[in-house]
Design a protein around this motif. Structure first.
Motif, mmCIF file in Angstrom:
data_model
loop_
_atom_site.group_PDB
_atom_site.id
_atom_site.type_symbol
_atom_site.label_atom_id
_atom_site.label_comp_id
_atom_site.label_asym_id
_atom_site.label_seq_id
_atom_site.Cartn_x
_atom_site.Cartn_y
_atom_site.Cartn_z
ATOM 1 N N GLU A 152 0.829 -1.199 0.000
ATOM 2 C CA GLU A 152 0.000 0.000 0.000
ATOM 3 C C GLU A 152 0.869 1.256 0.000
ATOM 4 O O GLU A 152 0.591 2.218 -0.728
ATOM 5 N N LEU A 153 1.933 1.247 0.809
ATOM 6 C CA LEU A 153 2.831 2.400 0.838
ATOM 7 C C LEU A 153 3.519 2.591 -0.511
ATOM 8 O O LEU A 153 3.676 3.723 -0.977
ATOM 9 N N GLU A 154 3.910 1.495 -1.147
ATOM 10 C CA GLU A 154 4.541 1.589 -2.465
ATOM 11 C C GLU A 154 3.593 2.248 -3.465
ATOM 12 O O GLU A 154 3.995 3.123 -4.239
ATOM 13 N N SER A 155 2.323 1.844 -3.443
ATOM 14 C CA SER A 155 1.341 2.423 -4.356
ATOM 15 C C SER A 155 1.164 3.920 -4.098
ATOM 16 O O SER A 155 1.099 4.727 -5.040
ATOM 17 N N LEU A 156 1.095 4.319 -2.817
ATOM 18 C CA LEU A 156 0.941 5.729 -2.474
ATOM 19 C C LEU A 156 2.140 6.546 -2.938
ATOM 20 O O LEU A 156 1.985 7.642 -3.484
ATOM 21 N N PHE A 233 8.496 13.930 11.288
ATOM 22 C CA PHE A 233 7.357 13.424 10.535
ATOM 23 C C PHE A 233 6.947 12.064 11.098
ATOM 24 O O PHE A 233 7.721 11.107 11.068
ATOM 25 N N LEU A 234 5.733 11.997 11.602
ATOM 26 C CA LEU A 234 5.236 10.779 12.246
ATOM 27 C C LEU A 234 3.783 10.564 11.856
ATOM 28 O O LEU A 234 2.945 11.464 11.994
ATOM 29 N N ILE A 235 3.476 9.362 11.359
ATOM 30 C CA ILE A 235 2.113 8.982 10.991
ATOM 31 C C ILE A 235 1.761 7.733 11.789
ATOM 32 O O ILE A 235 2.559 6.785 11.862
ATOM 33 N N THR A 236 0.584 7.723 12.379
ATOM 34 C CA THR A 236 0.169 6.563 13.160
ATOM 35 C C THR A 236 -0.664 5.604 12.317
ATOM 36 O O THR A 236 -1.397 6.015 11.418
ATOM 37 N N LYS A 237 -0.508 4.323 12.610
ATOM 38 C CA LYS A 237 -1.334 3.291 11.975
ATOM 39 C C LYS A 237 -2.587 3.071 12.821
ATOM 40 O O LYS A 237 -2.510 3.153 14.044
ATOM 41 N N PRO A 238 -3.720 2.735 12.194
ATOM 42 C CA PRO A 238 -3.919 2.657 10.738
ATOM 43 C C PRO A 238 -3.903 4.050 10.124
ATOM 44 O O PRO A 238 -4.453 4.988 10.687
ATOM 45 N N PHE A 239 -3.253 4.169 8.965
ATOM 46 C CA PHE A 239 -3.089 5.477 8.349
ATOM 47 C C PHE A 239 -4.088 5.660 7.214
ATOM 48 O O PHE A 239 -4.663 4.710 6.689
ATOM 49 N N ARG A 240 -4.310 6.935 6.867
ATOM 50 C CA ARG A 240 -5.104 7.281 5.701
ATOM 51 C C ARG A 240 -4.154 7.609 4.551
ATOM 52 O O ARG A 240 -3.123 8.253 4.745
ATOM 53 N N GLY A 241 -4.539 7.174 3.359
ATOM 54 C CA GLY A 241 -3.684 7.413 2.204
ATOM 55 C C GLY A 241 -3.414 8.877 1.961
ATOM 56 O O GLY A 241 -2.278 9.273 1.635
ATOM 57 N N ASP A 242 -4.439 9.733 2.125
ATOM 58 C CA ASP A 242 -4.228 11.153 1.866
ATOM 59 C C ASP A 242 -3.261 11.766 2.868
ATOM 60 O O ASP A 242 -2.484 12.667 2.531
ATOM 61 N N ARG A 245 0.319 10.765 1.717
ATOM 62 C CA ARG A 245 0.718 11.587 0.570
ATOM 63 C C ARG A 245 1.083 13.001 1.010
ATOM 64 O O ARG A 245 2.085 13.571 0.556
ATOM 65 N N ALA A 246 0.276 13.579 1.895
ATOM 66 C CA ALA A 246 0.519 14.954 2.333
ATOM 67 C C ALA A 246 1.844 15.069 3.082
ATOM 68 O O ALA A 246 2.608 16.019 2.869
ATOM 69 N N VAL A 247 2.138 14.108 3.947
ATOM 70 C CA VAL A 247 3.371 14.185 4.736
ATOM 71 C C VAL A 247 4.590 13.936 3.852
ATOM 72 O O VAL A 247 5.635 14.580 4.024
ATOM 73 N N ILE A 248 4.491 13.015 2.892
ATOM 74 C CA ILE A 248 5.588 12.812 1.938
ATOM 75 C C ILE A 248 5.880 14.114 1.202
ATOM 76 O O ILE A 248 7.036 14.537 1.074
ATOM 77 N N SER A 249 4.827 14.755 0.714
ATOM 78 C CA SER A 249 5.006 16.005 -0.022
ATOM 79 C C SER A 249 5.641 17.071 0.859
ATOM 80 O O SER A 249 6.537 17.808 0.429
ATOM 81 N N GLN A 250 5.177 17.158 2.110
ATOM 82 C CA GLN A 250 5.724 18.152 3.028
ATOM 83 C C GLN A 250 7.193 17.890 3.310
ATOM 84 O O GLN A 250 8.020 18.807 3.288
ATOM 85 N N ALA A 251 7.553 16.632 3.570
ATOM 86 C CA ALA A 251 8.937 16.294 3.900
ATOM 87 C C ALA A 251 9.878 16.645 2.752
ATOM 88 O O ALA A 251 10.971 17.180 2.962
ATOM 89 N N LEU A 252 9.459 16.357 1.524
ATOM 90 C CA LEU A 252 10.326 16.609 0.375
ATOM 91 C C LEU A 252 10.316 18.078 -0.042
ATOM 92 O O LEU A 252 11.323 18.609 -0.489
ATOM 93 N N PHE A 253 9.174 18.731 0.105
ATOM 94 C CA PHE A 253 9.051 20.126 -0.301
ATOM 95 C C PHE A 253 10.025 21.008 0.468
ATOM 96 O O PHE A 253 10.671 21.893 -0.102
ATOM 97 N N PHE A 254 10.151 20.769 1.764
ATOM 98 C CA PHE A 254 10.992 21.625 2.595
ATOM 99 C C PHE A 254 12.410 21.086 2.757
ATOM 100 O O PHE A 254 13.215 21.675 3.478
#
Length: 266
Positions: A152-156, A233-242, A245-254
């Motif tokens: 699932e993470l790979e797909s996201l 950057f920390l996401i708890t399980k169970p996670f939501r796909g959105d 995606r948002a945290v990945i974008s934030q981590a890379l953007f900055f």
């Protein structure tokens, strides 16, 4: 509550948002000044049924989007790398990203500010992630011992335009993949298949290379101890796909490091 009491405390934060939106301190401050001038003669622009900060940002965004010609050109401000990335994004995804990633609004409030449904706001954030991914596409290592979650993470990750270079199920596999594949981002669980710690693996990696790390775990209490360093950057399980995606974008953007990833000794 008087208009001054309602709006005044929000102005410093609104200036931050406006400066990021325009890419210019002067133009951002001017946009906020124009809002204050309009409120002096048209106080009904503020919806007093909303939480004050949401109401003020909503009024600002409505005025801003009614005058799209105010967008800053690339020549008007050199700015930082983040400024350049922002200016390359289309308006509504840029606003959605700034409201959630920089201003700290949850998705419900961001949707209210932009006058969007929650579903539409989620789509704007996905589009923001794609646009950011087009600028900062990188190679991603997943450290996760559950195959279904790893898939699932790979797909996201791939939906944002990034490349997954592998999934590590153990500490040793993680180090081996980093050395051979040089990722630019890590998504890591903290409990791995061999009983080892993803946190230990990441700490060992970061001693010899720097890259953004996002922990995705069902045990956030092991990371949020109040002792430094704690993960950015920390996401708890169970996670939501959105959310992922948002945290990945934030981590890379900055992140201002080169996108080529880590260089580790063999």
């Amino acid at each position: 509550m008087s208009m001054a009491a309602l709006v005044g405390p929000q102005v410093p934060f609104l200036r931050r948002f406006a400066r990021a939106l325009t890419g210019s301190q002067d133009l951002g401050d001017l946009a906020v000044t124009r809002l204050l001038e309009r409120l002096a003669v048209e106080p009904g622009l503020i919806d007093r049924d909303l939480e004050p900060r949401v109401a003020v940002y909503r009024a600002f965004v409505r005025l801003w989007n009614a005058a799209p010609g105010q967008v800053v050109s690339r020549a008007e401000a050199a700015g930082s790398l983040a400024d350049h990335r922002l200016r390359a994004m289309t308006p509504l995804p840029r606003q959605a990203f700034l409201l959630t990633a920089v201003e700290g609004f949850d998705e419900e409030d961001a949707a209210e500010i932009l006058g969007q449904s929650p579903a539409a706001l989620a789509e704007l954030l996905v589009e923001a992630g794609r646009e950011i991914g087009a600028q900062v596409a990188t190679r991603v290592l997943v450290i996760e011992d559950e195959p279904i979650i790893a898939m699932e993470l790979e797909s996201l990750v791939e939906s944002l335009g990034h490349t997954v270079i592998g999934n590590a199920r153990t500490h040793a596999e993680a180090l081996s993949l980093v050395r051979s594949e040089h990722p630019g981002l890590i998504l890591a669980d903290i409990r791995l298949a061999d009983g080892s710690s993803g946190l230990d693996a990441v700490n060992e990696i970061l001693r010899i290379a720097e890259m953004p790390v996002i922990f995705i775990t069902a045990f956030p209490e092991y990371l949020l101890t109040g002792r430094r360093p704690e993960p950015a950057f920390l996401i708890t399980k169970p996670f939501r796909g959105d959310m992922v995606r948002a945290v990945i974008s934030q981590a890379l953007f900055f992140d201002t490091r080169p996108r080529s990833g880590a260089t580790l000794p063999v």
